[in-house]
Write a protein that holds these residues in place. Structure first.
Motif, mmCIF file in Angstrom:
data_model
loop_
_atom_site.group_PDB
_atom_site.id
_atom_site.type_symbol
_atom_site.label_atom_id
_atom_site.label_comp_id
_atom_site.label_asym_id
_atom_site.label_seq_id
_atom_site.Cartn_x
_atom_site.Cartn_y
_atom_site.Cartn_z
ATOM 1 N N ASP A 159 14.274 8.692 4.928
ATOM 2 C CA ASP A 159 14.644 9.825 4.060
ATOM 3 C C ASP A 159 13.557 10.174 3.062
ATOM 4 O OD1 ASP A 159 14.813 7.513 2.601
ATOM 5 O OD2 ASP A 159 16.773 7.942 1.710
ATOM 6 N N ALA A 160 12.298 10.053 3.469
ATOM 7 C CA ALA A 160 11.203 10.415 2.569
ATOM 8 C C ALA A 160 11.166 11.926 2.380
ATOM 9 C CB ALA A 160 9.879 9.925 3.140
ATOM 10 N N THR A 161 11.118 12.354 1.131
ATOM 11 C CA THR A 161 11.111 13.796 0.846
ATOM 12 C C THR A 161 9.742 14.285 0.371
ATOM 13 O OG1 THR A 161 11.919 13.346 -1.391
ATOM 14 C CG2 THR A 161 13.567 13.840 0.300
ATOM 15 N N THR A 162 8.792 13.384 0.242
ATOM 16 C CA THR A 162 7.419 13.759 -0.095
ATOM 17 C C THR A 162 6.497 13.237 0.996
ATOM 18 O OG1 THR A 162 7.017 11.733 -1.382
ATOM 19 C CG2 THR A 162 7.936 13.622 -2.572
ATOM 20 N N THR A 163 5.235 13.593 0.909
ATOM 21 C CA THR A 163 4.283 13.213 1.955
ATOM 22 C C THR A 163 3.570 11.899 1.635
ATOM 23 O OG1 THR A 163 2.629 14.617 0.889
ATOM 24 C CG2 THR A 163 3.912 15.582 2.703
ATOM 25 N N SER A 164 4.257 10.997 0.956
ATOM 26 C CA SER A 164 3.697 9.659 0.724
ATOM 27 C C SER A 164 4.830 8.667 0.511
ATOM 28 C CB SER A 164 2.760 9.652 -0.482
ATOM 29 O OG SER A 164 3.470 9.922 -1.672
ATOM 30 N N TRP A 165 4.520 7.389 0.723
ATOM 31 C CA TRP A 165 5.505 6.330 0.539
ATOM 32 C C TRP A 165 4.787 5.053 0.155
ATOM 33 C CZ3 TRP A 165 7.649 2.796 4.821
ATOM 34 C CH2 TRP A 165 8.664 1.957 4.318
ATOM 35 N N THR A 166 5.164 4.469 -0.978
ATOM 36 C CA THR A 166 4.615 3.195 -1.436
ATOM 37 C C THR A 166 5.614 2.092 -1.138
ATOM 38 O OG1 THR A 166 3.384 4.284 -3.231
ATOM 39 C CG2 THR A 166 3.736 1.904 -3.417
ATOM 40 N N LEU A 167 5.158 1.077 -0.451
ATOM 41 C CA LEU A 167 6.052 -0.007 -0.068
ATOM 42 C C LEU A 167 6.547 -0.775 -1.290
ATOM 43 C CD1 LEU A 167 4.321 -1.563 3.075
ATOM 44 C CD2 LEU A 167 5.881 0.376 2.924
ATOM 45 N N CYS A 206 13.419 29.549 11.629
ATOM 46 C CA CYS A 206 14.871 29.548 11.482
ATOM 47 C C CYS A 206 15.406 28.275 10.828
ATOM 48 C CB CYS A 206 15.547 29.746 12.837
ATOM 49 S SG CYS A 206 15.178 28.421 14.016
ATOM 50 N N SER A 207 14.525 27.399 10.345
ATOM 51 C CA SER A 207 14.997 26.166 9.733
ATOM 52 C C SER A 207 14.155 25.840 8.501
ATOM 53 C CB SER A 207 14.918 25.008 10.730
ATOM 54 O OG SER A 207 13.559 24.780 11.117
ATOM 55 N N THR A 208 14.620 24.890 7.727
ATOM 56 C CA THR A 208 13.895 24.445 6.542
ATOM 57 C C THR A 208 13.676 22.938 6.628
ATOM 58 O OG1 THR A 208 15.963 24.152 5.329
ATOM 59 C CG2 THR A 208 14.838 26.275 5.095
ATOM 60 N N PHE A 209 12.789 22.461 5.790
ATOM 61 C CA PHE A 209 12.451 21.037 5.789
ATOM 62 C C PHE A 209 13.628 20.208 5.294
ATOM 63 C CE2 PHE A 209 11.114 17.541 2.999
ATOM 64 C CZ PHE A 209 10.534 16.698 3.932
ATOM 65 N N SER A 210 13.803 19.045 5.908
ATOM 66 C CA SER A 210 14.829 18.104 5.454
ATOM 67 C C SER A 210 14.191 16.831 4.904
ATOM 68 C CB SER A 210 15.776 17.750 6.602
ATOM 69 O OG SER A 210 16.707 16.777 6.181
ATOM 70 N N ASN A 211 13.526 16.062 5.750
ATOM 71 C CA ASN A 211 12.878 14.823 5.290
ATOM 72 C C ASN A 211 11.928 14.289 6.358
ATOM 73 O OD1 ASN A 211 15.913 13.985 6.240
ATOM 74 N ND2 ASN A 211 14.374 12.509 6.971
ATOM 75 N N TYR A 212 11.196 13.239 5.972
ATOM 76 C CA TYR A 212 10.284 12.565 6.898
ATOM 77 C C TYR A 212 10.820 11.173 7.217
ATOM 78 C CZ TYR A 212 6.876 16.095 5.459
ATOM 79 O OH TYR A 212 6.233 17.276 5.201
ATOM 80 N N GLU A 213 10.450 10.686 8.400
ATOM 81 C CA GLU A 213 10.727 9.312 8.771
ATOM 82 C C GLU A 213 9.393 8.632 9.052
ATOM 83 O OE1 GLU A 213 13.122 6.588 12.093
ATOM 84 O OE2 GLU A 213 13.170 8.782 12.220
ATOM 85 N N ILE A 214 9.174 7.445 8.469
ATOM 86 C CA ILE A 214 7.927 6.704 8.663
ATOM 87 C C ILE A 214 8.263 5.297 9.119
ATOM 88 C CG2 ILE A 214 7.871 6.205 6.171
ATOM 89 C CD1 ILE A 214 4.822 5.903 6.451
ATOM 90 N N GLN A 215 7.481 4.792 10.047
ATOM 91 C CA GLN A 215 7.660 3.439 10.561
ATOM 92 C C GLN A 215 6.367 2.642 10.415
ATOM 93 O OE1 GLN A 215 8.926 3.957 14.646
ATOM 94 N NE2 GLN A 215 11.097 4.059 14.079
ATOM 95 N N ILE A 216 6.489 1.396 9.949
ATOM 96 C CA ILE A 216 5.378 0.445 9.889
ATOM 97 C C ILE A 216 5.672 -0.610 10.950
ATOM 98 C CG2 ILE A 216 3.968 -1.012 8.404
ATOM 99 C CD1 ILE A 216 4.351 1.879 7.412
ATOM 100 N N PRO A 266 0.812 -1.217 0.000
ATOM 101 C CA PRO A 266 0.000 0.000 0.000
ATOM 102 C C PRO A 266 0.848 1.271 0.000
ATOM 103 C CG PRO A 266 0.091 -0.914 2.202
ATOM 104 C CD PRO A 266 0.791 -1.898 1.304
ATOM 105 N N THR A 267 0.172 2.379 -0.266
ATOM 106 C CA THR A 267 0.797 3.703 -0.202
ATOM 107 C C THR A 267 0.337 4.408 1.067
ATOM 108 O OG1 THR A 267 0.935 3.923 -2.603
ATOM 109 C CG2 THR A 267 1.002 5.963 -1.307
ATOM 110 N N PHE A 268 1.269 4.890 1.859
ATOM 111 C CA PHE A 268 0.975 5.654 3.069
ATOM 112 C C PHE A 268 1.152 7.145 2.746
ATOM 113 C CE2 PHE A 268 2.278 1.470 4.350
ATOM 114 C CZ PHE A 268 1.461 1.152 5.426
ATOM 115 N N SER A 269 0.252 7.962 3.222
ATOM 116 C CA SER A 269 0.351 9.401 2.954
ATOM 117 C C SER A 269 -0.022 10.185 4.195
ATOM 118 C CB SER A 269 -0.558 9.792 1.780
ATOM 119 O OG SER A 269 -1.907 9.484 2.062
#
Length: 211
Positions: A46-54, A21-31, A9-12
């Protein structure tokens, strides 16, 4: 939580608000396989968008997932609240009894069966006569009984669906003939009289011999 029969599936999720004072770097997601995420099944740091497909399939199970953000200064946000996902790839079961190839001679009482042994649970079981599109048929539960009294051959269609979109269908042709056989006996003299009038004794004897 969500339920699916998709094993990759795709998680979003929604983007966070970044500090001034900072900028976005990345997201971390755990299943995870537990709601405390003490056992992580799959993760991405190191997810750089707001979704991840396994890319690796999940087995049938109830999973829990969460996300956090990392900014350009290396700081992490709090984890999101844990959300659940049920992965279920097993179709429900559906059938009926009295599925004999023989003819029935009286009204048929049929018991319907439907169940789901997967993780998502059963959404519905439905039946319809002589129409394979039984998804718009009559809803029934396990053990429901129906009666059929219309003679000749008719097809019973059953369909079932679980909450993860797995489906199953079943059909059988039932044959019903309630009428007793009829025999017609024609009298010999009547048969002869149909073609001529029998008047003498000899003619009557000749007619009997021919019959």
């Amino acid at each position: 939580g969500a339920k699916t029969n998709v094993t990759k599936p795709t998680f979003s999720w929604k983007a966070w608000t970044i500090g001034w004072c900072s900028t976005f770097s990345n997201y971390e997601i755990q299943i995870c396989s537990d709601n405390g995420c003490s056992s992580v099944t799959q993760s991405k740091t190191d997810a750089t968008t707001t979704s991840w497909t396994l890319s690796t399939a999940l087995a049938q199970w109830t999973y829990y997932w969460r996300v956090r953000e990392k900014d350009s200064l290396g700081r992490y946000s709090e984890w999101t609240s844990v959300r659940s996902l049920i992965v279920d790839t097993k179709a429900p079961s559906v059938s009926a009894d009295k599925s004999s190839s023989s003819w029935y001679t009286s009204d048929i009482s049929i018991t319907l069966s439907v169940s789901d042994s997967g993780w998502a649970g059963l959404e519905y079981g439905k039946y319809k006569w002589d129409d394979s599109s039984c998804t718009n048929g009559t809803t029934f539960s396990n053990g429901s009984k129906i009666k059929w009294s219309t003679e000749w051959t008719h097809v019973l269609y059953l369909c079932a669906k679980d909450n993860a979109w797995n489906t199953k269908t079943w059909s059988w042709t039932y044959k019903l003939d309630k009428a007793n056989p009829v025999i017609t006996v024609t009298d010999a003299s009547t048969t002869c009289a149909a073609s001529k009038t029998v008047t003498s004794r000899s003619e009557r004897a000749s007619c009997r011999e021919r019959v």
